[in-house]
Design a protein around this motif. Structure first.
Motif, PDB file in Angstrom:
ATOM      1  N   THR A  35       0.844  -1.182   0.000  1.00  0.00           N
ATOM      2  CA  THR A  35       0.000   0.000   0.000  1.00  0.00           C
ATOM      3  C   THR A  35       0.885   1.239   0.000  1.00  0.00           C
ATOM      4  N   ALA A  36       0.436   2.310  -0.656  1.00  0.00           N
ATOM      5  CA  ALA A  36       1.201   3.556  -0.673  1.00  0.00           C
ATOM      6  C   ALA A  36       1.406   4.055   0.752  1.00  0.00           C
ATOM      7  N   VAL A  37       2.638   4.472   1.029  1.00  0.00           N
ATOM      8  CA  VAL A  37       2.987   5.002   2.345  1.00  0.00           C
ATOM      9  C   VAL A  37       3.902   6.197   2.143  1.00  0.00           C
ATOM     10  N   TYR A  38       3.571   7.308   2.809  1.00  0.00           N
ATOM     11  CA  TYR A  38       4.411   8.500   2.798  1.00  0.00           C
ATOM     12  C   TYR A  38       5.144   8.536   4.136  1.00  0.00           C
ATOM     13  N   LEU A  39       6.470   8.552   4.088  1.00  0.00           N
ATOM     14  CA  LEU A  39       7.287   8.446   5.298  1.00  0.00           C
ATOM     15  C   LEU A  39       7.810   9.810   5.737  1.00  0.00           C
ATOM     16  N   ALA A  40       7.814  10.008   7.048  1.00  0.00           N
ATOM     17  CA  ALA A  40       8.381  11.217   7.645  1.00  0.00           C
ATOM     18  C   ALA A  40       9.191  10.826   8.873  1.00  0.00           C
ATOM     19  N   ALA A  41      10.119  11.697   9.238  1.00  0.00           N
ATOM     20  CA  ALA A  41      10.912  11.507  10.449  1.00  0.00           C
ATOM     21  C   ALA A  41      10.539  12.602  11.440  1.00  0.00           C
ATOM     22  N   TYR A  42      10.318  12.186  12.679  1.00  0.00           N
ATOM     23  CA  TYR A  42      10.012  13.103  13.776  1.00  0.00           C
ATOM     24  C   TYR A  42      11.185  13.019  14.737  1.00  0.00           C
ATOM     25  N   HIS A  43      11.990  14.075  14.777  1.00  0.00           N
ATOM     26  CA  HIS A  43      13.195  14.090  15.601  1.00  0.00           C
ATOM     27  C   HIS A  43      12.891  14.777  16.938  1.00  0.00           C
ATOM     28  N   PHE A  44      13.192  14.091  18.010  1.00  0.00           N
ATOM     29  CA  PHE A  44      13.037  14.640  19.357  1.00  0.00           C
ATOM     30  C   PHE A  44      14.430  14.711  19.977  1.00  0.00           C
ATOM     31  N   ASP A  45      14.863  15.903  20.302  1.00  0.00           N
ATOM     32  CA  ASP A  45      16.206  16.094  20.830  1.00  0.00           C
ATOM     33  C   ASP A  45      16.196  16.128  22.351  1.00  0.00           C
ATOM     34  N   GLY A  46      17.252  15.544  22.931  1.00  0.00           N
ATOM     35  CA  GLY A  46      17.392  15.475  24.374  1.00  0.00           C
ATOM     36  C   GLY A  46      18.034  14.157  24.756  1.00  0.00           C
ATOM     37  N   ALA A  47      17.982  13.844  26.025  1.00  0.00           N
ATOM     38  CA  ALA A  47      18.540  12.579  26.518  1.00  0.00           C
ATOM     39  C   ALA A  47      17.573  11.444  26.161  1.00  0.00           C
ATOM     40  N   ALA A  48      18.057  10.489  25.384  1.00  0.00           N
ATOM     41  CA  ALA A  48      17.199   9.381  24.944  1.00  0.00           C
ATOM     42  C   ALA A  48      16.585   8.657  26.134  1.00  0.00           C
ATOM     43  N   GLU A  49      17.320   8.516  27.217  1.00  0.00           N
ATOM     44  CA  GLU A  49      16.824   7.809  28.400  1.00  0.00           C
ATOM     45  C   GLU A  49      15.595   8.505  28.995  1.00  0.00           C
ATOM     46  N   GLU A  50      15.490   9.820  28.799  1.00  0.00           N
ATOM     47  CA  GLU A  50      14.321  10.561  29.274  1.00  0.00           C
ATOM     48  C   GLU A  50      13.212  10.584  28.225  1.00  0.00           C
TER      49      GLU A  50
ATOM     50  N   ILE B 269      11.576   9.129  15.291  1.00  0.00           N
ATOM     51  CA  ILE B 269      10.484   8.237  14.945  1.00  0.00           C
ATOM     52  C   ILE B 269      10.272   8.338  13.438  1.00  0.00           C
ATOM     53  N   PHE B 270      10.325   7.193  12.772  1.00  0.00           N
ATOM     54  CA  PHE B 270       9.983   7.120  11.356  1.00  0.00           C
ATOM     55  C   PHE B 270       8.556   6.617  11.294  1.00  0.00           C
ATOM     56  N   ASP B 271       7.680   7.412  10.666  1.00  0.00           N
ATOM     57  CA  ASP B 271       6.259   7.094  10.674  1.00  0.00           C
ATOM     58  C   ASP B 271       5.682   7.261   9.282  1.00  0.00           C
ATOM     59  N   GLY B 272       4.863   6.311   8.888  1.00  0.00           N
ATOM     60  CA  GLY B 272       4.238   6.354   7.574  1.00  0.00           C
ATOM     61  C   GLY B 272       2.772   6.703   7.643  1.00  0.00           C
ATOM     62  N   CYS B 273       2.333   7.502   6.681  1.00  0.00           N
ATOM     63  CA  CYS B 273       0.924   7.854   6.501  1.00  0.00           C
ATOM     64  C   CYS B 273       0.489   7.367   5.120  1.00  0.00           C
ATOM     65  N   PRO B 274      -0.813   7.208   4.886  1.00  0.00           N
ATOM     66  CA  PRO B 274      -1.270   6.724   3.587  1.00  0.00           C
ATOM     67  C   PRO B 274      -0.912   7.629   2.403  1.00  0.00           C
ATOM     68  N   SER B 275      -0.745   8.930   2.651  1.00  0.00           N
ATOM     69  CA  SER B 275      -0.435   9.859   1.567  1.00  0.00           C
ATOM     70  C   SER B 275       0.264  11.088   2.134  1.00  0.00           C
ATOM     71  N   GLU B 276       0.839  11.893   1.251  1.00  0.00           N
ATOM     72  CA  GLU B 276       1.461  13.144   1.695  1.00  0.00           C
ATOM     73  C   GLU B 276       0.417  14.073   2.306  1.00  0.00           C
ATOM     74  N   ALA B 277      -0.779  14.095   1.747  1.00  0.00           N
ATOM     75  CA  ALA B 277      -1.851  14.937   2.303  1.00  0.00           C
ATOM     76  C   ALA B 277      -2.213  14.494   3.718  1.00  0.00           C
ATOM     77  N   ASP B 278      -2.272  13.179   3.947  1.00  0.00           N
ATOM     78  CA  ASP B 278      -2.551  12.673   5.303  1.00  0.00           C
ATOM     79  C   ASP B 278      -1.425  13.051   6.264  1.00  0.00           C
ATOM     80  N   PHE B 279      -0.176  12.933   5.800  1.00  0.00           N
ATOM     81  CA  PHE B 279       0.965  13.336   6.622  1.00  0.00           C
ATOM     82  C   PHE B 279       0.849  14.806   7.007  1.00  0.00           C
TER      83      PHE B 279
END
Length: 96
Positions: free
Chosen positions: A2-17, A48-58
């Motif tokens: 199925t079509a998937v549009y992928l994005a990366a969500y970067h959260f900066d800080g201490a990974a343990e927290e 976090i790498f996360d896929g949505c059904p389309s770029e519009a959904d993303f």
């Protein structure tokens, strides 16, 4: 696949927290709602790498005030969001 549009969500800080806050956030997502979702521990935070059904959904998801509120409620800082593009292929079989 199925079509998937992928994005990366970067959260900066201490990974343990950040990881417990990520776990709290992802626990709020109804089962079966994630198409493609991976959390990576990296130097300086998590991504976090996360896929949505389309770029519009993303675009709708990533700019929704409810998304920003949900990550804040879980204890995550605002994300640096990086649109990546349409997935050509994905192969699985690896589990943590």
């Amino acid at each position: 696949m199925t079509a998937v549009y992928l994005a990366a969500y970067h959260f900066d800080g201490a990974a343990e927290e950040l990881l417990p806050a990520y776990d709290k956030f992802v626990a709020t997502i109804p089962p079966g709602q994630l198409l493609l979702h991976t959390c990576v521990k990296r130097e300086g935070g998590i991504t976090i790498f996360d896929g949505c059904p389309s770029e519009a959904d993303f675009t709708a998801f990533s700019t929704d005030p409810g998304f920003a509120a949900a990550i804040a409620d879980a204890g995550l800082p605002p994300a640096r969001i990086e649109p990546l593009g349409e997935v050509h292929a994905a192969h699985g079989g690896v589990s943590p």
